[in-house]
Every structure is written in C-alpha cells, then in structure tokens.
Design a protein around this motif. Sequence first.
Motif, PDB file in Angstrom:
ATOM      1  N   ALA A  93       0.835  -1.207   0.000  1.00 31.55           N
ATOM      2  CA  ALA A  93       0.000   0.000   0.000  1.00 31.55           C
ATOM      3  C   ALA A  93       0.866   1.251   0.000  1.00 31.55           C
ATOM      4  O   ALA A  93       0.638   2.193  -0.770  1.00 31.55           O
ATOM      5  CB  ALA A  93      -0.930  -0.005   1.203  1.00 31.55           C
ATOM      6  N   ALA A  94       1.882   1.272   0.867  1.00 27.07           N
ATOM      7  CA  ALA A  94       2.772   2.438   0.929  1.00 27.07           C
ATOM      8  C   ALA A  94       3.522   2.626  -0.386  1.00 27.07           C
ATOM      9  O   ALA A  94       3.723   3.759  -0.841  1.00 27.07           O
ATOM     10  CB  ALA A  94       3.754   2.277   2.086  1.00 27.07           C
ATOM     11  N   ALA A  95       3.920   1.520  -1.011  1.00 29.52           N
ATOM     12  CA  ALA A  95       4.611   1.613  -2.301  1.00 29.52           C
ATOM     13  C   ALA A  95       3.682   2.176  -3.375  1.00 29.52           C
ATOM     14  O   ALA A  95       4.093   2.992  -4.201  1.00 29.52           O
ATOM     15  CB  ALA A  95       5.136   0.242  -2.716  1.00 29.52           C
ATOM     16  N   TYR A  96       2.430   1.750  -3.339  1.00 25.46           N
ATOM     17  CA  TYR A  96       1.451   2.274  -4.302  1.00 25.46           C
ATOM     18  C   TYR A  96       1.256   3.773  -4.099  1.00 25.46           C
ATOM     19  O   TYR A  96       1.254   4.548  -5.050  1.00 25.46           O
ATOM     20  CB  TYR A  96       0.130   1.532  -4.154  1.00 25.46           C
ATOM     21  N   PHE A  97       1.102   4.184  -2.844  1.00 30.40           N
ATOM     22  CA  PHE A  97       0.946   5.609  -2.566  1.00 30.40           C
ATOM     23  C   PHE A  97       2.150   6.393  -3.092  1.00 30.40           C
ATOM     24  O   PHE A  97       2.001   7.458  -3.702  1.00 30.40           O
ATOM     25  CB  PHE A  97       0.802   5.859  -1.066  1.00 30.40           C
ATOM     26  N   ALA A  98       3.337   5.870  -2.858  1.00 30.10           N
ATOM     27  CA  ALA A  98       4.550   6.569  -3.291  1.00 30.10           C
ATOM     28  C   ALA A  98       4.590   6.714  -4.814  1.00 30.10           C
ATOM     29  O   ALA A  98       5.045   7.737  -5.338  1.00 30.10           O
ATOM     30  CB  ALA A  98       5.786   5.827  -2.796  1.00 30.10           C
ATOM     31  N   GLU A  99       4.118   5.696  -5.528  1.00 29.49           N
ATOM     32  CA  GLU A  99       4.102   5.763  -6.989  1.00 29.49           C
ATOM     33  C   GLU A  99       3.210   6.897  -7.492  1.00 29.49           C
ATOM     34  O   GLU A  99       3.433   7.433  -8.580  1.00 29.49           O
ATOM     35  CB  GLU A  99       3.602   4.437  -7.569  1.00 29.49           C
ATOM     36  N   THR A 100       2.210   7.250  -6.724  1.00 28.33           N
ATOM     37  CA  THR A 100       1.325   8.340  -7.120  1.00 28.33           C
ATOM     38  C   THR A 100       1.821   9.693  -6.616  1.00 28.33           C
ATOM     39  O   THR A 100       1.170  10.712  -6.850  1.00 28.33           O
ATOM     40  CB  THR A 100      -0.103   8.106  -6.587  1.00 28.33           C
ATOM     41  N   GLY A 101       2.961   9.688  -5.892  1.00 29.86           N
ATOM     42  CA  GLY A 101       3.525  10.924  -5.376  1.00 29.86           C
ATOM     43  C   GLY A 101       3.107  11.244  -3.961  1.00 29.86           C
ATOM     44  O   GLY A 101       3.353  12.355  -3.475  1.00 29.86           O
TER      45      GLY A 101
END
Length: 228
Positions: A208-216
């Motif tokens: 989840a945190a990695a996904y959030f980071a991908e969106t900035g």
Amino acid sequence: MRDDASWDEDVRLAVFRAFAAHGRAPSAPELADAAGGSLAVAKQALHRLADAHHLVLDECEHVVLAHPFAAKSLGFSVMGSHTLWWGGCAWDSFAIPHLVDGEPEVLVATRCPGCGQPHALVVNRTEPPEGTQVAHFLVAAARMWDDVLHTCGNQRLFCCESCVDAWLAETGQAKGSVLDLVTLWRLARGWYEGRLERGYRRREPGSAAAYFAETGLTGPFWAAAAGV
C-alpha cells in the motif's frame, strides 16, 4: 463440505458485482443464493468480510460501503452510461470507471464543503480530468479504518486550497493531505484492481505504501497500516 472462506468469497463477489452492475447492494434473496440458499450463512459471511475490512455493515446488517461503492450518499454521485452510483468519497468516485469494465467514463458530481459551489467532473480511464479543484483527505492512512464512514465522509473535493483552509477554520479540524486532480486520479486508477474478480486480496501495508509513493504520496500522512 465447503469452508467459511469459500462462502465468504462467493458472498463478497455477490456484493461487489451487484454494486457494480446495479448501483446497489444485493437483496436478501441474492445474498442467500450466493450462500447456497441460506441467508444465515450469507450474514455470517458478511460479518467476517466486515471484520476483514472488505465492506462496512450498519446496525441492521445492511452493507453501507463496499469500496468504491456506497449504499447511501456520502457527498458524491457517479453517473455512468447505464448505472448511477453513490461514490464512497472523492477517491472512490474517481475509481469507479477504472473498476467497472462497461463504464469507462463517468460524471462525478459533488459540492465544495467550504463554499457550497457545485462541481461536475468527467472522469475516465485515459487521462485525469482538467480543473483546479483539490481533494482534501482529513484522516491519515494508518487511521482510516478507525471510523471508516467518518474517513470517507471527509475525503472531499474543494474549489481550491483556500476553501479547504476556510472549512478547516470553521470546523476546527487540523489539515490533512491536499491532492490536485491529477494525483487523485492516479491514486484511484489502480487501487481497486481485481476487486470484482475471484481471489482478490487486499494490499499489505508495504505494498500500500509503495502504491501511494508511486502516485507521489509520501510522508507520515501516507504511512499505511494493516487494513488500509
């Protein structure tokens, strides 16, 4: 003999597919059909699904949230070519066209909580909508399921950041995270991928945190906890 997990998945799919196709939760007979003809088995499955944060039940055991779909107004209507939904929040409303195969473009309608200005945005799978509106998320990712209806009711679209600030001053709440429309669209685009398919699994905190980071979206506000 089938185990609880097998019934849970059948009931989960019945819930999400009813919302996707018809904009509503499944009826009692539809739930019973998904659970081998037993409404009691279906209700047991619903409670297990709620405990696992797949959906939200009210005090009468009715499904009120099955992200990105809602059974009541939380500030957003989402109109497709064939179906009208309540969007669970700004995030969920932007996610619906990415999840429902037959509705690649929708009209998301809401009002700015700060000034009451109505907003209508065309949201599709191809590119973010144009506009200067912003989304404000009040509750941090790690606390979103503490009171998920409160969380969803406070993921709203505002005219601009000054409207956010005015609303926060009026309500006495601390500022959360402000997203432009491009970031909101990116957040919604793939978050619920596979939710209408058998075998769907919720993201663990790391993914989840990695996904959030991908969106900035990084920093303490977006540090995910289990169950996001």
